[in-house]
Design a protein around this motif. Structure first.
Motif, short mmCIF file in Angstrom:
data_model
loop_
_atom_site.label_atom_id
_atom_site.label_comp_id
_atom_site.label_asym_id
_atom_site.label_seq_id
_atom_site.Cartn_x
_atom_site.Cartn_y
_atom_site.Cartn_z
N SER A 21 -2.72 11.96 -71.57
CA SER A 21 -2.40 11.29 -70.30
C SER A 21 -3.18 11.94 -69.18
CB SER A 21 -0.90 11.40 -69.98
OG SER A 21 -0.11 10.81 -70.98
N CYS A 22 -3.49 11.16 -68.17
CA CYS A 22 -4.20 11.68 -67.00
C CYS A 22 -3.68 10.94 -65.78
CB CYS A 22 -5.70 11.49 -67.15
SG CYS A 22 -6.64 11.88 -65.66
N ALA A 23 -3.08 11.69 -64.87
CA ALA A 23 -2.52 11.10 -63.66
C ALA A 23 -3.34 11.49 -62.44
CB ALA A 23 -1.07 11.56 -63.48
N ALA A 24 -3.70 10.51 -61.66
CA ALA A 24 -4.41 10.74 -60.40
C ALA A 24 -3.40 10.79 -59.26
CB ALA A 24 -5.42 9.63 -60.15
N SER A 25 -3.59 11.75 -58.38
CA SER A 25 -2.68 11.88 -57.24
C SER A 25 -3.46 12.28 -56.00
CB SER A 25 -1.61 12.93 -57.55
OG SER A 25 -2.19 14.20 -57.73
N GLY A 26 -2.82 12.11 -54.86
CA GLY A 26 -3.46 12.47 -53.60
C GLY A 26 -3.69 11.25 -52.73
N SER A 27 -4.64 11.38 -51.80
CA SER A 27 -4.93 10.32 -50.83
C SER A 27 -5.88 9.30 -51.44
CB SER A 27 -5.53 10.93 -49.57
OG SER A 27 -4.64 11.84 -48.97
N ILE A 28 -5.29 8.33 -52.14
CA ILE A 28 -6.06 7.35 -52.89
C ILE A 28 -5.90 5.97 -52.29
CG2 ILE A 28 -6.30 6.20 -55.12
CD1 ILE A 28 -5.26 8.81 -56.40
N PHE A 29 -7.03 5.32 -52.00
CA PHE A 29 -7.00 3.93 -51.55
C PHE A 29 -6.99 2.99 -52.74
CE2 PHE A 29 -7.43 0.48 -48.66
CZ PHE A 29 -8.31 -0.42 -49.22
N SER A 30 -7.89 3.25 -53.68
CA SER A 30 -7.93 2.43 -54.89
C SER A 30 -8.65 3.19 -55.99
CB SER A 30 -8.63 1.09 -54.64
OG SER A 30 -9.99 1.29 -54.32
N ILE A 31 -8.42 2.75 -57.22
CA ILE A 31 -9.08 3.34 -58.38
C ILE A 31 -9.80 2.24 -59.13
CG2 ILE A 31 -8.82 4.65 -60.51
CD1 ILE A 31 -6.28 5.85 -59.41
N ASP A 32 -11.06 2.46 -59.40
CA ASP A 32 -11.86 1.49 -60.15
C ASP A 32 -11.75 1.85 -61.64
OD1 ASP A 32 -15.26 0.16 -59.75
OD2 ASP A 32 -13.57 -0.47 -60.95
N ALA A 33 -12.84 2.17 -62.27
CA ALA A 33 -12.80 2.50 -63.69
C ALA A 33 -12.20 3.88 -63.92
CB ALA A 33 -14.21 2.45 -64.28
N GLN A 103 -9.21 8.20 -46.98
CA GLN A 103 -9.87 8.55 -45.73
C GLN A 103 -11.32 8.13 -45.70
OE1 GLN A 103 -8.82 10.55 -48.06
NE2 GLN A 103 -10.01 12.42 -48.25
N ALA A 104 -11.79 7.47 -46.75
CA ALA A 104 -13.19 7.04 -46.81
C ALA A 104 -13.29 5.75 -47.62
CB ALA A 104 -14.06 8.13 -47.42
N VAL A 105 -12.77 4.67 -47.07
CA VAL A 105 -12.60 3.45 -47.85
C VAL A 105 -13.90 2.74 -48.18
CG1 VAL A 105 -10.24 3.10 -47.05
CG2 VAL A 105 -12.17 2.10 -45.77
N PHE A 106 -15.03 3.22 -47.64
CA PHE A 106 -16.32 2.64 -48.02
C PHE A 106 -17.04 3.50 -49.04
CE2 PHE A 106 -15.97 -0.81 -45.22
CZ PHE A 106 -15.43 -0.35 -44.02
N SER A 107 -16.34 4.49 -49.58
CA SER A 107 -16.95 5.39 -50.55
C SER A 107 -16.28 5.23 -51.91
CB SER A 107 -16.79 6.85 -50.09
OG SER A 107 -17.40 7.06 -48.86
N ARG A 108 -17.02 5.58 -52.94
CA ARG A 108 -16.47 5.70 -54.29
C ARG A 108 -16.91 7.05 -54.83
NH1 ARG A 108 -17.37 -0.12 -57.38
NH2 ARG A 108 -16.02 -1.36 -56.03
N VAL A 109 -15.96 7.81 -55.30
CA VAL A 109 -16.22 9.18 -55.74
C VAL A 109 -15.74 9.34 -57.17
CG1 VAL A 109 -15.84 11.61 -55.28
CG2 VAL A 109 -15.93 9.99 -53.37
N ASP A 110 -16.55 9.98 -58.00
CA ASP A 110 -16.14 10.30 -59.36
C ASP A 110 -15.37 11.62 -59.37
OD1 ASP A 110 -19.04 8.93 -61.02
OD2 ASP A 110 -16.99 8.17 -60.93
#
Length: 122
Positions: A21-33, A103-110
């Protein structure tokens, strides 16, 4: 700050099963792949499986028919069900997610998890 936290690794006998399992947490606007990668000793990191936000999946040939990737978008969590495990599946497994931070809705970060050890041995 975004974090990916993995769980579920361990020692299993050949032919056995594990669920990561892998859970993402924090200040997230959206998750792609989201996806899983692995690195065995002395080898390069390789893709295991990926899943898009819409549920489309992709698998490495070596795990097709044995591993299943899934995700719960409401929980920002990705899973990897591993069946019929083989010694060659032994590796550190890393979770990956392409995230748009709040905080950066025009960015995508891996982002990457810290890794979880899977050992298949009798």
């Amino acid at each position: 700050q975004v974090q990916l936290v993995e769980s579920g690794g361990g020692l299993v006998q050949p032919g056995g099963s594990l669920r990561l399992s892998c859970a993402a947490s924090g200040s997230i606007f959206s998750i792609d792949a989201m996806g899983w990668y692995r690195r065995a000793p002395g080898k390069q990191r390789e893709l295991v499986a990926t899943i898009t936000s819409g549920g489309s999946t992709n698998y490495a040939d070596s795990v097709k028919g044995r591993f299943t990737i899934s995700r719960d978008n409401a929980k920002n969590t990705v899973y990897l069900q591993m069946n019929t495990l083989k010694p060659e599946d032994s590796a550190v497994y890393y979770c990956n997610a392409r995230i748009t931070p709040a905080q950066a809705v025009f960015s995508r970060v891996d982002y990457w998890g810290q890794g979880t050890q899977v050992t298949v041995s009798s």
